[in-house]
Design a protein around this motif. Structure first.
Motif, mmCIF file in Angstrom:
data_model
loop_
_atom_site.group_PDB
_atom_site.id
_atom_site.type_symbol
_atom_site.label_atom_id
_atom_site.label_comp_id
_atom_site.label_asym_id
_atom_site.label_seq_id
_atom_site.Cartn_x
_atom_site.Cartn_y
_atom_site.Cartn_z
ATOM 1 N N VAL A 1 -1.570 6.639 -18.244
ATOM 2 C CA VAL A 1 -0.479 6.501 -19.225
ATOM 3 C C VAL A 1 0.860 6.336 -18.519
ATOM 4 O O VAL A 1 1.659 5.458 -18.857
ATOM 5 N N ILE A 2 1.101 7.184 -17.518
ATOM 6 C CA ILE A 2 2.392 7.103 -16.823
ATOM 7 C C ILE A 2 2.463 5.831 -15.976
ATOM 8 O O ILE A 2 3.545 5.271 -15.771
ATOM 9 N N ARG A 3 1.330 5.343 -15.499
ATOM 10 C CA ARG A 3 1.313 4.076 -14.765
ATOM 11 C C ARG A 3 1.763 2.938 -15.687
ATOM 12 O O ARG A 3 2.515 2.042 -15.292
ATOM 13 N N ASN A 4 1.292 2.980 -16.930
ATOM 14 C CA ASN A 4 1.686 1.964 -17.908
ATOM 15 C C ASN A 4 3.177 2.080 -18.242
ATOM 16 O O ASN A 4 3.879 1.069 -18.374
ATOM 17 N N LEU A 5 3.679 3.304 -18.358
ATOM 18 C CA LEU A 5 5.086 3.507 -18.707
ATOM 19 C C LEU A 5 6.028 2.947 -17.658
ATOM 20 O O LEU A 5 7.087 2.403 -17.981
ATOM 21 N N ILE A 6 5.659 3.079 -16.377
ATOM 22 C CA ILE A 6 6.554 2.617 -15.311
ATOM 23 C C ILE A 6 6.191 1.221 -14.825
ATOM 24 O O ILE A 6 6.839 0.690 -13.915
ATOM 25 N N GLY A 7 5.150 0.617 -15.404
ATOM 26 C CA GLY A 7 4.783 -0.743 -15.030
ATOM 27 C C GLY A 7 4.228 -0.867 -13.625
ATOM 28 O O GLY A 7 4.425 -1.889 -12.966
ATOM 29 N N ALA A 8 3.514 0.157 -13.147
ATOM 30 C CA ALA A 8 2.938 0.119 -11.799
ATOM 31 C C ALA A 8 1.543 -0.498 -11.839
ATOM 32 O O ALA A 8 0.758 -0.224 -12.749
ATOM 33 N N GLY A 9 1.234 -1.330 -10.860
ATOM 34 C CA GLY A 9 -0.078 -1.960 -10.781
ATOM 35 C C GLY A 9 -1.149 -0.996 -10.320
ATOM 36 O O GLY A 9 -0.867 0.095 -9.796
ATOM 37 N N LEU A 10 -2.392 -1.401 -10.486
ATOM 38 C CA LEU A 10 -3.517 -0.561 -10.086
ATOM 39 C C LEU A 10 -3.598 -0.395 -8.572
ATOM 40 O O LEU A 10 -4.253 0.531 -8.081
ATOM 41 N N LYS B 1 14.353 5.777 -12.729
ATOM 42 C CA LYS B 1 14.583 4.432 -12.202
ATOM 43 C C LYS B 1 13.471 3.472 -12.631
ATOM 44 O O LYS B 1 13.738 2.367 -13.122
ATOM 45 N N TYR B 2 12.220 3.899 -12.486
ATOM 46 C CA TYR B 2 11.104 3.020 -12.837
ATOM 47 C C TYR B 2 11.049 2.768 -14.340
ATOM 48 O O TYR B 2 10.761 1.641 -14.782
ATOM 49 N N ILE B 3 11.313 3.795 -15.133
ATOM 50 C CA ILE B 3 11.265 3.644 -16.592
ATOM 51 C C ILE B 3 12.315 2.640 -17.060
ATOM 52 O O ILE B 3 12.039 1.732 -17.851
ATOM 53 N N LEU B 4 13.541 2.780 -16.586
ATOM 54 C CA LEU B 4 14.625 1.926 -17.057
ATOM 55 C C LEU B 4 14.464 0.485 -16.601
ATOM 56 O O LEU B 4 14.933 -0.441 -17.275
ATOM 57 N N GLU B 5 13.804 0.271 -15.466
ATOM 58 C CA GLU B 5 13.715 -1.085 -14.921
ATOM 59 C C GLU B 5 12.413 -1.803 -15.276
ATOM 60 O O GLU B 5 12.393 -3.031 -15.333
ATOM 61 N N GLU B 6 11.337 -1.048 -15.500
ATOM 62 C CA GLU B 6 10.026 -1.699 -15.643
ATOM 63 C C GLU B 6 9.322 -1.427 -16.965
ATOM 64 O O GLU B 6 8.318 -2.061 -17.257
ATOM 65 N N THR C 1 0.812 -1.217 0.000
ATOM 66 C CA THR C 1 0.000 0.000 0.000
ATOM 67 C C THR C 1 0.845 1.267 0.000
ATOM 68 O O THR C 1 0.289 2.362 -0.021
ATOM 69 N N THR C 2 2.159 1.140 0.047
ATOM 70 C CA THR C 2 3.006 2.328 0.038
ATOM 71 C C THR C 2 2.906 3.013 -1.318
ATOM 72 O O THR C 2 3.130 2.389 -2.359
ATOM 73 N N PRO C 3 2.563 4.291 -1.350
ATOM 74 C CA PRO C 3 2.435 4.978 -2.641
ATOM 75 C C PRO C 3 3.789 5.184 -3.304
ATOM 76 O O PRO C 3 4.831 5.217 -2.637
ATOM 77 N N LEU C 4 3.767 5.310 -4.620
ATOM 78 C CA LEU C 4 4.986 5.588 -5.374
ATOM 79 C C LEU C 4 5.131 7.094 -5.541
ATOM 80 O O LEU C 4 4.262 7.747 -6.117
ATOM 81 N N HIS C 5 6.222 7.643 -5.034
ATOM 82 C CA HIS C 5 6.504 9.069 -5.205
ATOM 83 C C HIS C 5 7.280 9.259 -6.499
ATOM 84 O O HIS C 5 8.374 8.716 -6.661
ATOM 85 N N LEU C 6 6.707 10.007 -7.410
ATOM 86 C CA LEU C 6 7.343 10.223 -8.704
ATOM 87 C C LEU C 6 7.994 11.597 -8.761
ATOM 88 O O LEU C 6 7.367 12.610 -8.454
ATOM 89 N N ASN C 7 9.247 11.605 -9.138
ATOM 90 C CA ASN C 7 10.017 12.812 -9.419
ATOM 91 C C ASN C 7 10.984 12.450 -10.531
ATOM 92 O O ASN C 7 11.061 11.275 -10.931
ATOM 93 N N PRO C 8 11.733 13.390 -11.097
ATOM 94 C CA PRO C 8 12.623 13.044 -12.221
ATOM 95 C C PRO C 8 13.563 11.883 -11.939
ATOM 96 O O PRO C 8 13.827 11.062 -12.816
#
Length: 449
Positions: free
Chosen positions: A198-207, A35-40, A23-30
């Motif tokens: 869209v950004i959720r799909n880009l970083i591969g984050a679940g709902l 990190k999320y883009i390159l890995e997921e 349940t920990t939220p993902l904090h997005l910054n540059p």
């Protein structure tokens, strides 16, 4: 009993940690976005698979240089058989095989750069969307403030209308303005929901993951105020696309020579059993096959045309890159001026609105004039936000071309064949035939290695 309580306590702690992690939220910054883009990111993972396939093609082309042993056998009526022929295919004597190795090696290097470009461009797109979302959050705040002001005015007018102090026209106009302002807030909420998906799909984050967008402005570039010609020349020197085309040109040259020497069909060394003698290494014969077909010359010309096409693409790249740099730097200068103008306009219109509001309270102006002034305040605020977002996105584009800021932390795929300088020349040649098989692309191409 005490042991059972201890086990229950430990299990409770473990499960609570799992729940908190989920349940920990993902904090997005540059930084975290990179990190999320390159890995997921799925497109980048597909690009890594393409590098892996190119690596295997290099291994195959090198293995094709090794001799092949063909054994012919005669099976007797009993449980025995006799060798009828021994033939060794000497692939390394065929020039086309060597050119194929050079072709596959350069295509592998080009594929690695393609993967690097995919990383850069996917992150640039994600960061541009991230800055757009930042602007939309700011825009929502402005529109929500406008809605609250108009709703308050509409509420006051409703009370005044019940006392017969204002006309139905004034009340209806105020209510319509408040409804339109609420509609704009709803539309921006819809837009934010779509952008978040869209950004959720880009970083591969679940709902199940909540996305929180940390406030962040685009970092200024050291090239913003440089001369266009200087920046364009440096961008071309740094361009991964330029390096990729160099490898493709080398590959095309190898492909051309491979096509030219393709008439050598094969070279063999072997011995066959005859009626007077059996298989013997003292009775070896060598053969070479030559295939001359009418398609050889047109195929060679086609290879030349392919090489010319890549050279034209290299020339086009320089022109396109110059156009991008010129457009970015000139637009940057204009957007900076637009931001300052919008900033002053917002401040001035806010003062005008406060004055008009005081005059309305004194009955000196109509409600129409007050509502129009409030809309002008919002218009100035929206113009400021748009200029800020445009400036941030232009800076992202400039950082992408010059490989600065977050983009300098992206390194692509580092898979390569190490040199064994201490081994003999033959040992290095033989080991390098299979060295590429042992390269761990998954490890050397991932961001976290």
């Amino acid at each position: 009993m005490n042991n059972m309580k201890l086990i229950i306590l430990i299990c409770s702690i473990i499960f609570s940690q799992i729940i908190v992690a989920e349940t920990t939220p993902l904090h997005l910054n540059p930084d975290s976005l990179r990190k999320y883009i390159l890995e997921e990111n799925s497109s980048i993972l597909l690009g890594m698979n393409a590098v892996r396939q190119a690596k295997h093609r290099v291994s195959i082309s090198r293995a094709q240089l090794l001799p092949n042993l063909n054994l012919g056998a005669i099976i007797s009526s009993g449980p025995t058989f006799a060798l009828a022929a021994v033939e060794m295919v000497l692939s390394f004597l065929m020039p086309a095989k060597w050119f194929n190795v050079g072709l596959s090696k350069n295509l592998f290097e080009a594929e690695k750069i393609s993967y690097y470009l995919l990383q850069l461009n996917q992150y640039a797109s994600a960061q541009t969307l991230y800055q757009t979302i930042q602007g939309d959050f700011a825009l929502r705040a402005v529109l929500h403030d406008q809605y609250q002001d108009l709703a308050l005015i509409s509420s006051v007018l409703t009370h005044q209308y019940s006392l017969g102090m204002v006309s139905l026209e004034s009340l209806s106009h105020a209510q319509a303005q408040a409804s339109m302002a609420e509609l704009k807030v709803s539309r921006i909420d819809q837009l934010l929901a779509e952008e978040t998906s869209v950004i959720r799909n880009l970083i591969g984050a679940g709902l199940d993951k909540e996305l929180l967008f940390d406030a962040s402005e685009g970092e200024p570039s050291e090239f913003e105020n440089e001369v266009i010609e200087v920046v364009a020349a440096e961008a071309l020197a740094l361009s991964p696309e330029n390096a990729q085309l160099d490898y493709l040109i080398k590959a095309a040259k190898y492909g051309k020579w491979k096509q030219l020497f393709g008439f050598f069909g094969g070279s063999t060394l072997g011995s066959r059993m005859s009626s007077s003698s059996g298989i013997s290494f003292a009775n070896m014969t060598s053969n070479i096959s030559i295939n001359l077909g009418f398609e050889m010359i047109p195929g060679y010309r086609l290879s030349n045309d392919n090489l010319d096409q890549i050279k034209l693409q290299k020339m086009t790249l320089g022109r396109d890159l110059t156009q991008v740099i010129e457009g970015t730097l000139k637009a940057m200068a204009e957007v900076k001026e637009q931001f300052q103008l919008a900033l002053r306009a917002e401040s001035d219109m806010q003062q005008v609105y406060e004055i008009k509001k005081a005059k309305y309270d004194l009955g000196m102006i109509s409600i129409m004039t007050l509502l129009q002034t409030r809309s002008q305040v919002t218009e100035a605020q929206v113009a400021k936000i748009k200029a800020q977002v445009d400036q941030n996105n232009l800076r992202i584009s400039l950082h992408r071309q010059m490989l600065t800021d977050q983009f300098k932390e992206i390194h692509g795929c580092l898979a390569e064949i190490p040199n064994d300088s201490k081994k003999s020349a033959f040992a290095r040649w033989f080991i390098n035939l299979f060295r590429n098989i042992r390269m761990d692309v998954d490890k050397l191409c991932r961001a976290t290695r």
